[in-house]
Design a protein around this motif. Structure first.
Motif, PDB file in Angstrom:
ATOM      1  N   ASP A  48       1.450   6.738  -6.673  1.00 10.00           N
ATOM      2  CA  ASP A  48       0.301   7.597  -6.948  1.00 10.00           C
ATOM      3  C   ASP A  48       0.669   9.074  -6.800  1.00 10.00           C
ATOM      4  OD1 ASP A  48      -2.541   8.009  -7.458  1.00 10.00           O
ATOM      5  OD2 ASP A  48      -2.650   8.647  -5.362  1.00 10.00           O
ATOM      6  N   ASN A  49       1.456   9.396  -5.754  1.00 10.81           N
ATOM      7  CA  ASN A  49       1.886  10.784  -5.556  1.00 10.81           C
ATOM      8  C   ASN A  49       2.776  11.249  -6.709  1.00 10.81           C
ATOM      9  OD1 ASN A  49       0.505  10.979  -3.139  1.00 10.81           O
ATOM     10  ND2 ASN A  49       2.266  10.352  -1.900  1.00 10.81           N
ATOM     11  N   TYR A 102       0.824  -1.207   0.000  1.00  6.95           N
ATOM     12  CA  TYR A 102       0.000   0.000   0.000  1.00  6.95           C
ATOM     13  C   TYR A 102       0.861   1.262   0.000  1.00  6.95           C
ATOM     14  CZ  TYR A 102      -3.108   3.598   1.893  1.00  6.95           C
ATOM     15  OH  TYR A 102      -3.805   4.759   2.104  1.00  6.95           O
ATOM     16  N   ILE A 150      -4.152   0.054  -5.468  1.00  7.84           N
ATOM     17  CA  ILE A 150      -4.416   0.540  -4.116  1.00  7.84           C
ATOM     18  C   ILE A 150      -5.748  -0.008  -3.610  1.00  7.84           C
ATOM     19  CG2 ILE A 150      -4.961   2.605  -2.757  1.00  7.84           C
ATOM     20  CD1 ILE A 150      -2.950   4.136  -4.464  1.00  7.84           C
ATOM     21  N   THR A 156      -4.453   3.220  -9.048  1.00  4.44           N
ATOM     22  CA  THR A 156      -5.661   3.303  -8.221  1.00  4.44           C
ATOM     23  C   THR A 156      -6.275   1.923  -8.015  1.00  4.44           C
ATOM     24  OG1 THR A 156      -6.112   5.537  -9.051  1.00  4.44           O
ATOM     25  CG2 THR A 156      -7.945   4.358  -8.027  1.00  4.44           C
ATOM     26  N   SER A 168      -6.049  -2.484  -0.313  1.00  2.00           N
ATOM     27  CA  SER A 168      -6.474  -1.814   0.919  1.00  2.00           C
ATOM     28  C   SER A 168      -7.978  -1.752   1.134  1.00  2.00           C
ATOM     29  CB  SER A 168      -5.934  -0.375   0.935  1.00  2.00           C
ATOM     30  OG  SER A 168      -6.527   0.389  -0.104  1.00  2.00           O
ATOM     31  N   TYR A 189       2.446   1.722  -3.394  1.00  2.69           N
ATOM     32  CA  TYR A 189       1.480   2.225  -4.375  1.00  2.69           C
ATOM     33  C   TYR A 189       1.156   3.703  -4.125  1.00  2.69           C
ATOM     34  CZ  TYR A 189       0.635  -2.710  -5.501  1.00  2.69           C
ATOM     35  OH  TYR A 189       0.784  -4.022  -5.893  1.00  2.69           O
ATOM     36  N   GLN A 190       1.134   4.100  -2.858  1.00  4.68           N
ATOM     37  CA  GLN A 190       0.857   5.497  -2.537  1.00  4.68           C
ATOM     38  C   GLN A 190       1.968   6.409  -3.073  1.00  4.68           C
ATOM     39  OE1 GLN A 190      -1.589   7.105  -1.575  1.00  4.68           O
ATOM     40  NE2 GLN A 190      -2.853   6.056  -0.069  1.00  4.68           N
TER      41      GLN A 190
END
Length: 451
Positions: free
Chosen positions: A57-58, A50, A409, A406, A413, A53-54
Motif C-alpha cells: 500500500d505504501n 497485514y 488489508i 485496500t 485485519s 499488504y501495508q
C-alpha cells in the motif's frame, strides 16, 4: 482423610482465572476500533500478511504520487510546446513571405522585427516553470535554461540542404560514410567563389553544383548519389583525415572562436587544390544574436511501478537538445557537445537574413530551416504525448491496484462487527458471573477449612 486447601491458593487460582477472563474481554474491546490486529500475537499468520499488504500500500501510494507529479509536469511541458509549434508555424509563414523579392526594405524590417519577437517568446517558453523547477532544464532544473545575448556575434553560415539535396549528398548509408548529411559549411575562396564544405569527409562543392547542378545527375538517374571523385572540386585535407573538426573553429552555438583570424586567408589548414590551383578559404559568417542553453541533457525520472528500472520510459522531462535539436556546429561529428539551442540559433540566422533582405537565401535555406525547426519540436511533442498517455494508463492501473490492496488489508485485519458483539456479550457475562461466584465461594477466614 481430609485435604487442606489454603485460602491463598484458592485466592491465587481465582484471581488468575478472573484476570484471564478480563484479558479476553479487553482484547475483544480493542477490536472496537475496527481492527482485530494490534500485535503479532493476536494472529501471527494474519499479521504477517497485514505487514506485507501495508508495504504494498505504501509503495502504491508513492507510485501514485510520482505519476500524478509526472503527469502535471508533462502537461506543463506539452502546453508550452503547443505554443512553441504555433509560433514556429507563424515563423515559417513569415519566412515564405520574406523570401518574396517584391518586398521593400521597410517590409523586410517589419517582418524581421516580428520574427525577433517570436524568437524571444520561444526563449521565454523555454524557461517555463513547474513549481520552482524549469521543465526544460534537464536535471539542472533550478537554473534558468535559456538566455539570449544582447550583442550580436559572428556565427558560421551553414548551407542547409533540403530533402532532395540531403538524399543526394548523403548517398547510400551502406556505402557512403556521409549518410544523413543535412548541412555543409559555407566558405569563400580567395578566388572570389563560394564553396560548400562537407565537414565529414572534407570534400568541397561549388555553390552552383549544390544549388542546382546535382539536379542534372538526378535527371539522368533518379537514384543517383554524390560521387566525390567527380562531383567535388577539391578536398580540404585537414577535415578529410579527421585532424580538424568544426569544434576547432566554432563553439557549439555556431559562434566563430576567432573572428579576426577568419578575415584573412592566412590559415594554411584551410586550403585545397581547385582546378590545379591552390585556393585559400575563409568561413562565411552572419552577425546575429545567440541563444545559450544552461541546462543539461539528463532525464528526470519518476518511477511509476516496482520492478526493474526503465530510465527511458520513466523520463518525464524534455531537454533543450530534444526541444531544439542539433546542427552542424554541435552534432555528434562536430567535436562539440550539444548546445541545446541549435534551432533557436538557426532561426536567429533566418531573422538576420531577413534584416539583410537576402531573398535568395531565404527562398532556399531559410525555408528549410524554418521547416526543420518546426518539425523538431512537433516530433518531440509527439514523443512526450506518448509518454504522458502511458503515465495516464499507469495511473488507472495503480488506482485499481490500490482498491485490491485496500480490500486485502480489510479482509485480513478488519473486525467482524456482528461476531465481535456476540463475543463481547459472552465475555462480559462470563466475567460478571466470575465476580459473583467468587464473592460466594471465597473463604471468609482460614478457620472455615480447619476440621
Amino acid at each position: 482423610m481430609s485435604i487442606r486447601v489454603s485460602s491463598n491458593q484458592m485466592v491465587y487460582g481465582y484471581q488468575q482465572q478472573l484476570n484471564e477472563a478480563n484479558n479476553r474481554k479487553s482484547k475483544l474491546m480493542e477490536q472496537g476500533d475496527g481492527s482485530k490486529l494490534h500485535r503479532p500475537s493476536d494472529d501471527s499468520v494474519a499479521y504477517t500478511k497485514y505487514l506485507r499488504y501495508q508495504v504494498s500500500d505504501n509503495e502504491n501510494t508513492q507510485y501514485q504520487n510520482n505519476v500524478n507529479t509526472a503527469i502535471s509536469w508533462m502537461k506543463t511541458s506539452d502546453s508550452a510546446m503547443v505554443s512553441m509549434t504555433d509560433i514556429q508555424q507563424t515563423f515559417k509563414e513569415k519566412t515564405v513571405s520574406a523570401a518574396n523579392d517584391t518586398n521593400n526594405i521597410s517590409d523586410m524590417a517589419a517582418i524581421g522585427k516580428e520574427m525577433m519577437a517570436e524568437i524571444q517568446e520561444l526563449v521565454s517558453l523555454g524557461n517555463t516553470m513547474q513549481g520552482d523547477s524549469y521543465v526544460f532544464g534537464g536535471q539542472t532544473d533550478l537554473t534558468k535554461p535559456f538566455s539570449m545575448s544582447t550583442d550580436k556575434v559572428e556565427r558560421g553560415l551553414a548551407k542547409t540542404l533540403d530533402d532532395n539535396q540531403a538524399a543526394f549528398f548523403s548517398g547510400d548509408s551502406g556505402t557512403n560514410t556521409t549518410a544523413s548529411l543535412r548541412q555543409m559549411l559555407t566558405l569563400t575562396g580567395d578566388d572570389g567563389n563560394t564553396y560548400y564544405l562537407n565537414t565529414k569527409d572534407g570534400q568541397l562543392y561549388t555553390k552552383e553544383f549544390v544549388e542546382s547542378g546535382y539536379k542534372d545527375r538526378l535527371t539522368q538517374d533518379s537514384s543517383a548519389v554524390v560521387k566525390p571523385a567527380t562531383d567535388s572540386v577539391g578536398k580540404i585535407a585537414s577535415f578529410a583525415d579527421g585532424t580538424e573538426k568544426v569544434s576547432n573553429y566554432f563553439k557549439n552555438t555556431g559562434e566563430i572562436i576567432d573572428a579576426s583570424k577568419n578575415e584573412a586567408y592566412g590559415n594554411a589548414k584551410l586550403t585545397a587544390t581547385v582546378d590545379g590551383k591552390t585556393v585559400k578559404f575563409k568561413f562565411d559568417t552572419v552577425k546575429q544574436q545567440i541563444v545559450t542553453y544552461h541546462g543539461d541533457d539528463k532525464g528526470v525520472s519518476m518511477v511509476k511501478k516496482n520492478g526493474t528500472t526503465e530510465p527511458v520510459a520513466d523520463t518525464v522531462n524534455v531537454t533543450g537538445q530534444e526541444l531544439f535539436g542539433t546542427d552542424i556546429f554541435d552534432d555528434a561529428s562536430s567535436g562539440n557537445k550539444a548546445s541545446g539551442s541549435a534551432m533557436l540559433n538557426q532561426m536567429l540566422t533566418v531573422q538576420a537574413k531577413v534584416d539583410a533582405a537576402d531573398n535568395e537565401w531565404l527562398s532556399s535555406d531559410g525555408q528549410t530551416i524554418s521547416d526543420t525547426a518546426h518539425a523538431t519540436t512537433v516530433n518531440t511533442e509527439t514523443k512526450l504525448g506518448a509518454r504522458q498517455q502511458l503515465y495516464t494508463s499507469v495511473k488507472t492501473m495503480l488506482g485499481n491496484q490500490n482498491e485490491l490492496i485496500t480490500s486485502d488489508i480489510t479482509d485480513v485485519s478488519s473486525t467482524d462487527v456482528a461476531k465481535l458483539a456476540v463475543q463481547l456479550m459472552e465475555a462480559q457475562t462470563i466475567y460478571n458471573m466470575s465476580l459473583s461466584l467468587g464473592a460466594r465461594i471465597l473463604p471468609q477466614s482460614l478457620a472455615d477449612y480447619l476440621s
